[in-house]
Design an enzyme around this catalytic site. Structure first.
Site, PDB file in Angstrom:
ATOM      1  N   ARG A  16       0.775  -1.150   0.052  1.00 58.44           N
ATOM      2  CA  ARG A  16      -0.034  -0.033  -0.023  1.00 58.44           C
ATOM      3  C   ARG A  16       0.702   1.119   0.061  1.00 58.44           C
ATOM      4  O   ARG A  16       0.301   2.423  -0.149  1.00 58.44           O
ATOM      5  CB  ARG A  16      -0.852  -0.131   1.266  1.00 58.44           C
ATOM      6  CG  ARG A  16      -2.229  -1.124   0.974  1.00 58.44           C
ATOM      7  CD  ARG A  16      -2.725  -1.585   2.379  1.00 58.44           C
ATOM      8  NE  ARG A  16      -2.110  -2.263   3.246  1.00 58.44           N
ATOM      9  CZ  ARG A  16      -2.386  -2.728   4.424  1.00 58.44           C
ATOM     10  NH1 ARG A  16      -3.565  -2.567   4.800  1.00 58.44           N
ATOM     11  NH2 ARG A  16      -1.606  -3.716   5.207  1.00 58.44           N
ATOM     12  N   GLN A  73      13.260 -14.043   5.389  1.00 56.44           N
ATOM     13  CA  GLN A  73      11.926 -14.748   5.021  1.00 56.44           C
ATOM     14  C   GLN A  73      11.830 -14.542   3.737  1.00 56.44           C
ATOM     15  O   GLN A  73      11.425 -13.539   3.063  1.00 56.44           O
ATOM     16  CB  GLN A  73      10.678 -14.237   5.909  1.00 56.44           C
ATOM     17  CG  GLN A  73       9.362 -14.908   5.452  1.00 56.44           C
ATOM     18  CD  GLN A  73       8.235 -14.035   5.964  1.00 56.44           C
ATOM     19  OE1 GLN A  73       8.043 -12.752   5.985  1.00 56.44           O
ATOM     20  NE2 GLN A  73       7.025 -14.743   6.242  1.00 56.44           N
ATOM     21  N   GLY A  78       2.957 -14.485   5.355  1.00 60.38           N
ATOM     22  CA  GLY A  78       2.185 -14.236   6.620  1.00 60.38           C
ATOM     23  C   GLY A  78       2.972 -13.977   7.928  1.00 60.38           C
ATOM     24  O   GLY A  78       4.337 -14.179   7.961  1.00 60.38           O
ATOM     25  N   ASP A 103       6.584  -1.777  11.663  1.00 61.45           N
ATOM     26  CA  ASP A 103       5.795  -0.748  10.980  1.00 61.45           C
ATOM     27  C   ASP A 103       4.872  -0.069  12.000  1.00 61.45           C
ATOM     28  O   ASP A 103       3.979   0.888  12.063  1.00 61.45           O
ATOM     29  CB  ASP A 103       4.837  -1.044   9.809  1.00 61.45           C
ATOM     30  CG  ASP A 103       3.698  -2.123  10.090  1.00 61.45           C
ATOM     31  OD1 ASP A 103       3.881  -2.637  11.403  1.00 61.45           O
ATOM     32  OD2 ASP A 103       2.689  -2.485   9.296  1.00 61.45           O
ATOM     33  N   ARG A 333      28.934  23.695   4.732  1.00 63.66           N
ATOM     34  CA  ARG A 333      28.914  22.233   4.025  1.00 63.66           C
ATOM     35  C   ARG A 333      29.663  21.207   4.982  1.00 63.66           C
ATOM     36  O   ARG A 333      30.593  21.759   5.753  1.00 63.66           O
ATOM     37  CB  ARG A 333      29.348  22.593   2.690  1.00 63.66           C
ATOM     38  CG  ARG A 333      28.355  23.372   1.947  1.00 63.66           C
ATOM     39  CD  ARG A 333      28.821  23.531   0.313  1.00 63.66           C
ATOM     40  NE  ARG A 333      29.564  22.584  -0.230  1.00 63.66           N
ATOM     41  CZ  ARG A 333      30.288  22.223  -1.485  1.00 63.66           C
ATOM     42  NH1 ARG A 333      30.967  23.590  -1.571  1.00 63.66           N
ATOM     43  NH2 ARG A 333      30.719  21.165  -1.687  1.00 63.66           N
ATOM     44  N   LYS A 351      33.273  25.128   3.089  1.00 64.58           N
ATOM     45  CA  LYS A 351      33.401  23.483   2.932  1.00 64.58           C
ATOM     46  C   LYS A 351      34.759  23.199   3.292  1.00 64.58           C
ATOM     47  O   LYS A 351      35.933  23.382   3.239  1.00 64.58           O
ATOM     48  CB  LYS A 351      33.403  23.254   1.499  1.00 64.58           C
ATOM     49  CG  LYS A 351      33.093  21.930   1.101  1.00 64.58           C
ATOM     50  CD  LYS A 351      33.805  21.430  -0.218  1.00 64.58           C
ATOM     51  CE  LYS A 351      35.483  21.508  -0.006  1.00 64.58           C
ATOM     52  NZ  LYS A 351      36.043  20.933  -1.045  1.00 64.58           N
ATOM     53  N   ASN A 386      40.169  26.605  -5.091  1.00 62.35           N
ATOM     54  CA  ASN A 386      40.933  25.376  -4.264  1.00 62.35           C
ATOM     55  C   ASN A 386      40.985  24.247  -5.457  1.00 62.35           C
ATOM     56  O   ASN A 386      41.342  23.393  -5.119  1.00 62.35           O
ATOM     57  CB  ASN A 386      40.080  24.878  -3.322  1.00 62.35           C
ATOM     58  CG  ASN A 386      38.621  24.825  -3.557  1.00 62.35           C
ATOM     59  OD1 ASN A 386      38.137  25.265  -4.212  1.00 62.35           O
ATOM     60  ND2 ASN A 386      37.921  23.619  -3.104  1.00 62.35           N
ATOM     61  N   ARG A 440      48.198  43.643  -8.355  1.00 61.49           N
ATOM     62  CA  ARG A 440      47.458  44.630  -8.916  1.00 61.49           C
ATOM     63  C   ARG A 440      48.160  45.673  -9.914  1.00 61.49           C
ATOM     64  O   ARG A 440      49.270  45.991  -9.572  1.00 61.49           O
ATOM     65  CB  ARG A 440      46.688  45.615  -7.938  1.00 61.49           C
ATOM     66  CG  ARG A 440      45.068  45.587  -7.625  1.00 61.49           C
ATOM     67  CD  ARG A 440      44.580  45.990  -6.388  1.00 61.49           C
ATOM     68  NE  ARG A 440      45.441  47.182  -6.044  1.00 61.49           N
ATOM     69  CZ  ARG A 440      45.101  47.376  -4.503  1.00 61.49           C
ATOM     70  NH1 ARG A 440      44.377  46.997  -3.790  1.00 61.49           N
ATOM     71  NH2 ARG A 440      45.893  48.465  -4.258  1.00 61.49           N
TER      72      ARG A 440
HETATM   73  C1  UD1 Z   1      -1.245  -7.567  11.222  1.00 58.53           C
HETATM   74  C2  UD1 Z   1      -2.070  -8.288  12.176  1.00 58.53           C
HETATM   75  C3  UD1 Z   1      -3.265  -7.729  12.746  1.00 58.53           C
HETATM   76  C4  UD1 Z   1      -3.166  -6.142  13.328  1.00 58.53           C
HETATM   77  C5  UD1 Z   1      -1.979  -5.280  12.619  1.00 58.53           C
HETATM   78  C6  UD1 Z   1      -1.487  -4.470  13.483  1.00 58.53           C
HETATM   79  C7  UD1 Z   1      -1.783 -10.525  11.318  1.00 58.53           C
HETATM   80  C8  UD1 Z   1      -2.240 -11.687  10.336  1.00 58.53           C
HETATM   81  N1  UD1 Z   1      -2.436  -9.464  11.450  1.00 58.53           N
HETATM   82  O1  UD1 Z   1      -1.928  -7.095  10.060  1.00 58.53           O
HETATM   83  O2  UD1 Z   1      -3.991  -8.548  13.457  1.00 58.53           O
HETATM   84  O3  UD1 Z   1      -4.142  -5.691  13.906  1.00 58.53           O
HETATM   85  O4  UD1 Z   1      -0.757  -6.210  12.148  1.00 58.53           O
HETATM   86  O5  UD1 Z   1      -0.703  -3.409  12.737  1.00 58.53           O
HETATM   87  O6  UD1 Z   1      -0.677 -10.759  12.103  1.00 58.53           O
HETATM   88  N2  UD1 Z   1       5.344  -9.222   7.802  1.00 58.53           N
HETATM   89  C9  UD1 Z   1       6.435 -10.058   7.594  1.00 58.53           C
HETATM   90  N3  UD1 Z   1       6.261 -11.023   6.550  1.00 58.53           N
HETATM   91  C10 UD1 Z   1       4.873 -11.488   6.253  1.00 58.53           C
HETATM   92  C11 UD1 Z   1       4.053 -10.537   6.418  1.00 58.53           C
HETATM   93  C12 UD1 Z   1       4.048  -9.547   7.263  1.00 58.53           C
HETATM   94  O7  UD1 Z   1       7.575  -9.668   8.055  1.00 58.53           O
HETATM   95  O8  UD1 Z   1       4.984 -12.331   5.488  1.00 58.53           O
HETATM   96  C13 UD1 Z   1       5.720  -8.043   8.550  1.00 58.53           C
HETATM   97  C14 UD1 Z   1       5.511  -6.844   7.834  1.00 58.53           C
HETATM   98  O9  UD1 Z   1       6.539  -6.272   7.192  1.00 58.53           O
HETATM   99  C15 UD1 Z   1       4.930  -5.692   9.192  1.00 58.53           C
HETATM  100  C16 UD1 Z   1       4.381  -6.823   9.983  1.00 58.53           C
HETATM  101  O10 UD1 Z   1       4.587  -7.819   9.536  1.00 58.53           O
HETATM  102  O11 UD1 Z   1       6.157  -4.947   9.521  1.00 58.53           O
HETATM  103  C17 UD1 Z   1       2.803  -6.479   9.771  1.00 58.53           C
HETATM  104  O12 UD1 Z   1       2.448  -7.003   8.658  1.00 58.53           O
HETATM  105  P1  UD1 Z   1       1.234  -6.330   7.745  1.00 58.53           P
HETATM  106  O13 UD1 Z   1       1.002  -6.834   6.517  1.00 58.53           O
HETATM  107  O14 UD1 Z   1       1.259  -4.714   7.936  1.00 58.53           O
HETATM  108  O15 UD1 Z   1       0.102  -6.876   8.760  1.00 58.53           O
HETATM  109  P2  UD1 Z   1      -1.636  -6.312   9.007  1.00 58.53           P
HETATM  110  O16 UD1 Z   1      -2.200  -6.652   7.861  1.00 58.53           O
HETATM  111  O17 UD1 Z   1      -1.280  -4.969   9.293  1.00 58.53           O
HETATM  112 CA    CA Z   2       0.294  -3.201   9.355  1.00 56.89          CA
END
Ligand code: UD1
Ligand code: CA
Length: 458
Positions: A16, A73, A78, A103, A333, A351, A386, A440
């Site tokens: 997004r 990963q 997920g 995040d 700088r 600088k 310079n 000069r």
């Molecule tokens: C997730 C939670 C949700 C919660 C929300 C809070 C799950 C299934 N859902 O949803 O319940 O309300 O966070 O912000 O856990 N990430 C990975 N690997 C993956 C998927 C995600 O490292 O395969 C990391 C992302 O980089 C991110 C974090 O996990 O930093 C959350 O992932 P995101 O896809 O934003 O999850 P939400 O849909 O927000």
């Molecule tokens: Ca999120």
């Protein structure tokens, strides 16, 4: 803290965001969002962190450095799948695992510590941090049973209409008993709308096994704001900056107009300094006490000693001493080093140069690759030449030298102590100590010039 490891989820691309940069590296408060999460863990006393990385993994590693462990990963299947990848990197002595999303940069260290304490006191197998959101769209919802205990978490995309009306959401922050977490994760199935392995399903599995699971609600939902879009990025950036200004004002710094003052989270400012409007203080800048900074000033990764005044100027990776007077319209700088009581005035660019105590460069100058001693005066319009188009060369101006206005100092060149250059000279040879150098052509006055050049205009 002994026995506790953190797993920070940072492998997602963040679709997004519509960006080629991995989401967790987008900046809020002047640093990558995931850095704030790591800082909060550190404040909570949890220094042992494993980052799960995937999208832009090499870049994430490069930016955050070697202080953490990293688990890859390869495919983002997920949040549950992400945590599984970290299993082998968690220290053998850690029996509690805190999971945090990369995040959610507003989470405070004190909140993480509180979550950990509640988890330990209750001896639960899992404790999730929840919050009551005024607008819960996008968050997994906390489903409680009739007695108010946590039953399960349902993701927005899988939620029934009545579940979507629940305002209590999952912040994505948890504490788990290590063994329980990984044994439950092995049972998680991707049987949901998104076809992902949800970490949230662990809570339901543990509860079905008769283990204690609980949700601890956060007082202030704002802390749990997750960044999924550019709009949320800007919103969270604003909140972090407000927190920074409030902290500084609390510590004794005056900020004349907080709304037009932008200060990064990594900045330190001592009490009794006044920041005037439309000022940006960025990166790891450190400003001493009793300074006046701004208006209309940008300071990036610089150090400023106490009592210094900086007006309408830009300063990058520079070091400025005490009681200096900078601006208006100065441009310092990288690698500029000013000692104490130095004056740098309007339309002066410096600088990679060192300027000694009490020296003055008041107007219209360029000083590059130079070393200026103490008590030097650089006349208006003087520049160091310079660069010959291929190489850069040094200029040295020793203590007490007086450089006449509009001098060209053609480097490499040294002006000895207390030497003087005549205004308008182009100095290509070293000037011995105490000498006057004039380069000069003598002035010629040609009479009746106007009559001669424009006879018809008479
Ligand atoms: C997730 C939670 C949700 C919660 C929300 C809070 C799950 C299934 N859902 O949803 O319940 O309300 O966070 O912000 O856990 N990430 C990975 N690997 C993956 C998927 C995600 O490292 O395969 C990391 C992302 O980089 C991110 C974090 O996990 O930093 C959350 O992932 P995101 O896809 O934003 O999850 P939400 O849909 O927000
Ligand atoms: Ca999120």
């Amino acid at each position: 803290m002994p026995g506790v490891a953190a797993v920070v989820l940072a492998a997602g691309l963040g679709k997004r965001m519509k960006s080629k940069l991995p989401k967790v590296l987008h900046q809020v408060g002047g640093q990558p969002m995931v850095q704030h999460v790591l800082d909060a863990l550190n404040t909570a006393g949890i220094g042992d962190a494993v980052l799960v990385i995937g999208h832009g993994a090499d870049l994430v590693k490069e930016v955050l450095g070697p202080a953490f462990s990293y688990a890859r990963q390869e495919q983002q299947l997920g949040t549950g799948h992400a945590v599984m990848q970290a299993e082998g990197s968690i220290g053998a002595d850690c029996n509690t695992v805190m999971v945090v999303c990369g995040d959610t940069p507003l989470l405070r260290g004190e909140t993480l510590r509180m979550l950990l304490e509640r988890h330990r006191e209750s001896q639960a197998a899992a404790t999730v941090l929840s919050a009551v959101f005024p607008e819960p769209t996008g968050y997994g919802r906390i489903i409680r049973d009739q007695s108010g205990n946590l039953d399960r978490i349902v993701e927005e995309k899988d939620a029934a209409p009545d579940e979507k009306r629940i305002n209590e959401g999952n912040t994505g922050t948890y504490c788990f008993d290590r063994e329980q977490l990984f044994s439950a994760l092995s049972q998680v199935m991707p049987n949901n709308v998104q076809g992902e392995y949800y970490l949230t399903d662990v809570l339901k599995i543990l509860r079905e096994r008769g283990k204690k699971v609980q949700a601890v609600a956060l007082a202030e939902a704002e802390e749990a704001l997750g960044i999924n879009s550019r709009r949320q990025l800007a919103e969270v950036d604003g909140i972090i900056r407000e927190r920074v200004r409030e902290r500084l004002m609390e510590e004794g710094v005056s900020i004349v107009d907080p709304r037009t003052t932008y200060i990064d989270a990594g900045v330190m400012i001592e009490p009794d300094t006044v920041i005037y409007p439309f000022t940006f203080i960025e990166g790891k800048s450190v400003i001493g006490s009793d300074c006046r900074i701004g208006p209309f000033t940008r300071v990036v990764d610089s150090r400023i000693g106490k009592g210094t005044v900086v007006r309408n100027s830009v300063m990058l990776e520079s070091e400025v001493g005490e009681n200096c007077d900078i601006g208006p319209f100065s441009y310092l700088r990288p690698l500029t080093r000013l000692s104490d009581k130095v004056k740098v005035g309007d339309f002066v660019e410096i600088k990679k140069s060192t300027v000694g105590r009490g020296s003055k460069i008041p107007h219209l100058s360029y000083v590059g690759d130079a070393t200026l001693g103490e008590g030097v005066n650089i006349g208006a319009g003087t520049i160091t030449c310079n660069y010959d188009g291929v190489n850069k060369y040094p200029t040295v101006v020793e203590d007490g030298a007086f450089i006449g206005s509009n001098t060209n100092l053609v480097a490499p060149v040294t002006i000895g102590a207390n030497a003087v250059t005549g205004a308008g000279s182009t100095i290509t040879k070293d000037v011995p100590e105490g000498s006057l150098a004039v380069e000069r052509a003598p002035q010629k006055n040609i009479p009746q010039w106007k009559t001669r050049v424009k006879p018809d205009k008479q």
